[in-house]
Scaffold this motif. Sequence first.
Motif, PDB file in Angstrom:
ATOM      1  N   LYS A 759      20.747  73.540  48.790  1.00 16.11           N
ATOM      2  CA  LYS A 759      19.771  74.594  49.092  1.00 16.11           C
ATOM      3  C   LYS A 759      18.650  74.597  48.058  1.00 16.11           C
ATOM      4  CE  LYS A 759      22.889  77.769  51.533  1.00 16.11           C
ATOM      5  NZ  LYS A 759      23.562  79.103  51.462  1.00 16.11           N
ATOM      6  N   THR A 763      14.839  73.254  49.843  1.00 15.24           N
ATOM      7  CA  THR A 763      14.090  74.407  50.341  1.00 15.24           C
ATOM      8  C   THR A 763      12.681  74.321  49.747  1.00 15.24           C
ATOM      9  OG1 THR A 763      16.099  75.736  50.467  1.00 15.24           O
ATOM     10  CG2 THR A 763      13.984  76.907  50.464  1.00 15.24           C
ATOM     11  N   SER A 768      11.546  77.160  53.701  1.00 16.26           N
ATOM     12  CA  SER A 768      12.037  76.405  54.855  1.00 16.26           C
ATOM     13  C   SER A 768      12.912  75.267  54.339  1.00 16.26           C
ATOM     14  CB  SER A 768      10.859  75.839  55.655  1.00 16.26           C
ATOM     15  OG  SER A 768      11.325  75.007  56.696  1.00 16.26           O
ATOM     16  N   SER A 770      15.171  71.758  54.843  1.00 13.79           N
ATOM     17  CA  SER A 770      15.005  70.558  55.668  1.00 13.79           C
ATOM     18  C   SER A 770      16.280  69.734  55.763  1.00 13.79           C
ATOM     19  CB  SER A 770      13.893  69.677  55.086  1.00 13.79           C
ATOM     20  OG  SER A 770      14.265  69.214  53.805  1.00 13.79           O
ATOM     21  N   GLU A 777      12.112  70.806  59.340  1.00 13.10           N
ATOM     22  CA  GLU A 777      12.882  72.043  59.250  1.00 13.10           C
ATOM     23  C   GLU A 777      14.172  71.932  60.040  1.00 13.10           C
ATOM     24  OE1 GLU A 777      12.237  76.858  59.983  1.00 13.10           O
ATOM     25  OE2 GLU A 777      10.757  75.395  60.685  1.00 13.10           O
ATOM     26  N   LEU A 778      15.244  72.507  59.478  1.00 14.74           N
ATOM     27  CA  LEU A 778      16.524  72.512  60.178  1.00 14.74           C
ATOM     28  C   LEU A 778      16.379  73.241  61.503  1.00 14.74           C
ATOM     29  CD1 LEU A 778      18.776  73.193  57.086  1.00 14.74           C
ATOM     30  CD2 LEU A 778      18.913  71.168  58.565  1.00 14.74           C
ATOM     31  N   LYS A 781      18.846  78.916  62.496  1.00 12.57           N
ATOM     32  CA  LYS A 781      19.417  79.741  61.429  1.00 12.57           C
ATOM     33  C   LYS A 781      20.646  80.467  61.954  1.00 12.57           C
ATOM     34  CE  LYS A 781      15.041  80.612  59.021  1.00 12.57           C
ATOM     35  NZ  LYS A 781      14.107  81.658  58.507  1.00 12.57           N
ATOM     36  N   SER A 786      20.335  82.700  57.198  1.00 11.03           N
ATOM     37  CA  SER A 786      20.347  81.448  56.426  1.00 11.03           C
ATOM     38  C   SER A 786      20.363  80.250  57.368  1.00 11.03           C
ATOM     39  CB  SER A 786      21.567  81.396  55.502  1.00 11.03           C
ATOM     40  OG  SER A 786      22.761  81.394  56.267  1.00 11.03           O
ATOM     41  N   TYR A 787      19.793  79.160  56.890  1.00  9.72           N
ATOM     42  CA  TYR A 787      19.777  77.942  57.699  1.00  9.72           C
ATOM     43  C   TYR A 787      21.191  77.368  57.826  1.00  9.72           C
ATOM     44  CZ  TYR A 787      14.691  77.599  57.761  1.00  9.72           C
ATOM     45  OH  TYR A 787      13.368  77.816  57.977  1.00  9.72           O
ATOM     46  N   TYR A 788      21.475  76.875  59.045  1.00 10.91           N
ATOM     47  CA  TYR A 788      22.745  76.159  59.215  1.00 10.91           C
ATOM     48  C   TYR A 788      22.506  74.681  58.913  1.00 10.91           C
ATOM     49  CZ  TYR A 788      26.873  73.961  61.077  1.00 10.91           C
ATOM     50  OH  TYR A 788      28.012  73.217  61.194  1.00 10.91           O
ATOM     51  N   CYS A 810      21.186  68.049  59.456  1.00 11.07           N
ATOM     52  CA  CYS A 810      21.333  68.850  60.666  1.00 11.07           C
ATOM     53  C   CYS A 810      22.606  68.410  61.378  1.00 11.07           C
ATOM     54  CB  CYS A 810      20.113  68.671  61.559  1.00 11.07           C
ATOM     55  SG  CYS A 810      19.954  67.016  62.249  1.00 11.07           S
TER      56      CYS A 810
END
Length: 1011
Positions: A759, A763, A768, A770, A777-778, A781, A786-788, A810
């Motif tokens: 992270k 970030t 954002s 990646s 970008e992932l 969210k 939060s981004y998965y 991803c």
Amino acid sequence: MEEIEKGLRALGDNTLLFLSHIRSIEYVLHDGSSGSLRRIDHQDGRIEIQLRHPDGKRTSSNWLRFQKEVDVIDEEAREKNCRIAIAYALVKAETKNDKEFDQVLWKIMPVNRGQVSIFFPADKETSNLRFHLHAPFASTVARDSVRDCAANNQLRNHISSLVVESLSIIRDKGMLSMEALGVLPNVRDNVPEFYEPIRLAIVDAFRNKPLTPTKNGKYAPGASLFRGPAKISTALDDDDMAELTGHIPPFWAGNPPQLHQREDQFLDSLEISRWEWSELSYIMHPNVEEEDRVIQKLIFKKDDKWLQRFYSLLGESMKLHYQIIGLDCSRVVRIDKNGATDHVLPEDAFFSPSEGYEINLPDNVFFVKKSVYENVRSATAKEYAIAFLQSMGVREFNPRTIIELSLIQHNTAAASHKESNYYPKLKQYINYWKSNPDDRELFKEHSFLLGVSSKNRLYWRTPQELAFSSPYEETGLESVVEGHSRDILCRDYAERFNAEELKQFTAFLKAIGVMHELIVVRSTTYLNPNSKDLRRDSYAKRTHTGIDSDFTIQGLERYLKNPATPLSRLIWMCLIKADPMCDKARYRPNQQYPTREGPSQLVCLLKDHSWIPDKLGNVKKPSEISVDDLRSDFPYDDKNGLLTAIGFGEQERKRSSEYLRKDGAAKAAGFDNAEEQEKWRKVKELGVSADDLLFQYSTKPCDAAEYELPERSAGNSGIRQKRLAEEAGNAPGRVVEERTRTVQINKPIVKEEARQYLKDNYTNPDDSMSCQICKGELPFKQRDGSYYFEAVEFFLKTNKFYPQNYLSLCPNHAAMFRLVNDSECNLKSLLLDVVDEVEIPVTLAGDGYSIYFTERHIADLKTVLGVDAPNRVAKSDQSDGKEIRPKSKTANGRSPEYMGIVFPQGLDTWKNAHCYQHGSAWAIGKRDGAVAHFKSKEDASKWWAKFCDYRDISPAPRLKEGKPKPKVTTKKPTQSVEPQLEKCHFCGGKGKIVGGGVCSACRGMGKLIRR
């Protein structure tokens, strides 16, 4: 009365055959005619039956009878002495004198229907044997058939023993010939179950006693013999096979006069081991020097006629039976050397030319002795003999051969250009090339030309290692030797040849590959200056519909640093001759994405450098020079459009009033310049609408070109790396404990640390996060905002867990990286090879991708893997101190892979490898066959070096040159004349020799074992 007369007339040869007290029968019929039967017992065991028929006809037959007294237990449990007997029909041998029986005047022959006698013939009893037998069997009331009872079984078993005993006597009398085997029963005779033990006893006797006729006229147990095609057994007799296989003679069983007749069918029932064409091929593949010497020794001592048959046999094996013979590295070709016989390798021999050559032949020319392939029994045999010699490497002798031998001799000898015959040889080469202009390959691999190195030293070079310069042509290549890595052709040739000869010499060298011009070559867009824009869809899956095409001149950047006028002319001529398509670089991952185009590497480099000299000697960029300023030796030709593509004369064109007018109109219409307006005009001509372009480029997900990738500086690299090294040394080890499955119990702790680490690194300033492969970008969210992403281990072969050894991916690319990672075996080497780049190329599911790293992440990862590497060396063996490397395990039984090359399991510690030419490619392999194929020998060597480095094998084992011989493991057969038998626990048959020997029925492997 009629029945009695009929019975008397039916009296036959075997009526008196088994009677002890009646020697003759005479009878008179009611019409006054009479007949008689008479038995004459000869001292040699032969019985003669003389018949006189009522019609006056007289016949005589001869029989070989064997009889003996035996004891049986009758149905009333009383011991009873009985006489049993068998009789074989005899006929006179055609080639023998009938006065001396001991010299085999008689031969046994099968009867049409063997009868069973109970003193007199039992008319309804059928044995399906081809000889007569007698015993006091318990019979039916009519005495015409045998009853089923224990006493009869005993008598039958005694008859079996008597038959076996008779076979040895028949053999000793010289009557057990191949023809005599037709008397004996085989499986097709359908012998009734009661008499089947007789057949089995005969088969067992022939398999285990010296009764089977052999090719050399002797007898041997069938289990120790072999049967094969008559052509093989005729060409290679018992003594030959004894030398080649180590088998104790005799080797071959006799061949029946005709296939599928009674003799052949009986031999089939013996189940004699087969020795066929495949065994011949196997024996002709010497694996060690000793086996090679055995074959050569056999050939050396044989005469030309035998060698004819041998060559023809091997040729037939290859052409008709598709077998492979491995004698190409053995001295098996007989030559005539100054009237004496000698033997050489096939590659050193030639067929005698039909016409003589009035030249001084090199010392390494040997001609095959004509008598070993020409004077053969048939045209087909000659064809096979020549085919064998050709397949081993024997060649036709022709003018090309003379040139080739001269080149080879030059390579191997301590050649000097000062020798008197060197320049005449060059003229000979030129004359041959003029007559055979397409045969350029003959010269390309031979070092017969002199080159001058950068240190002004002379070396023998191949044409591909040389480049032209003055005084031959003003190419300018001598000033950029580091660009083409070739030596410059020695100037001495210009002094040795006159003007016309030098012209021909120069043309010859150009044809065979001496560098005299530059050529445009294909490349990929990876090194294109506009690579980032061209490859912005590179995150997508690559398929067969993808395009990755670019063009350049090899070494062009080095050439452009300080180009001399001759070198600039080479570049100019290369440019105006190039294909028009060389102006563009094109890229798309698959057909669902647009094909992105841009200037090729060739155009970019030539456009941005000053390399074109004007009439005053000033070197300018293409845009700075016009047609009027060009030197006369720089012809202007823009038919392919490449001069326009590099911006030739652009500044002058822009200064022109017409251009200014068009440029002003374009700007008034909203374009940046006239060129941009022209491009959109061409787009419209292609039928592409503005709506299509807007839809196509506005709906693509995650445009990596517009996405701001996060960056993290390495900061104070020394302090940080020192601290990381200490932490890595104290990192938790990989600890597992046995449960229902193996669980890495400390992995979740490190993985959580890894997620936070990722992270922080991936970030960007816009908060954002990646994917390192998408570089965008992932995709979504989680509910908490939060981004998965998935934290996936980068390099699995570590002894400890490190947070830095994880990737932020991803879900899609995480699954691809774990499950279809074709670069899994060389991830570490890819990482360590990175110097300035922040992307590592990988292959996932067969398509090319790259992994983006922040500067901090890649530096951290190299540090922890460097600390972990020493721990991965296995403990040393205390006995000898040598390192023992653990064998790698492949998941789910898959074969190991490295750099896209998949090879069989068990070769991860592979060291003894061979490199050899396989068709048009080069192969690396083992005795079992080729493992990997490459375009060139150099590519194969590079892969092997990297593969050994990946496995920490240093120095890399040397690749052995030449195709390896097939590996075959065999044992020498054993033989016993009178073995004591018991049941074999391998084949279940009767034939295991007591005392640790091999089964005489199946021989352990079912085929001949060579030494």
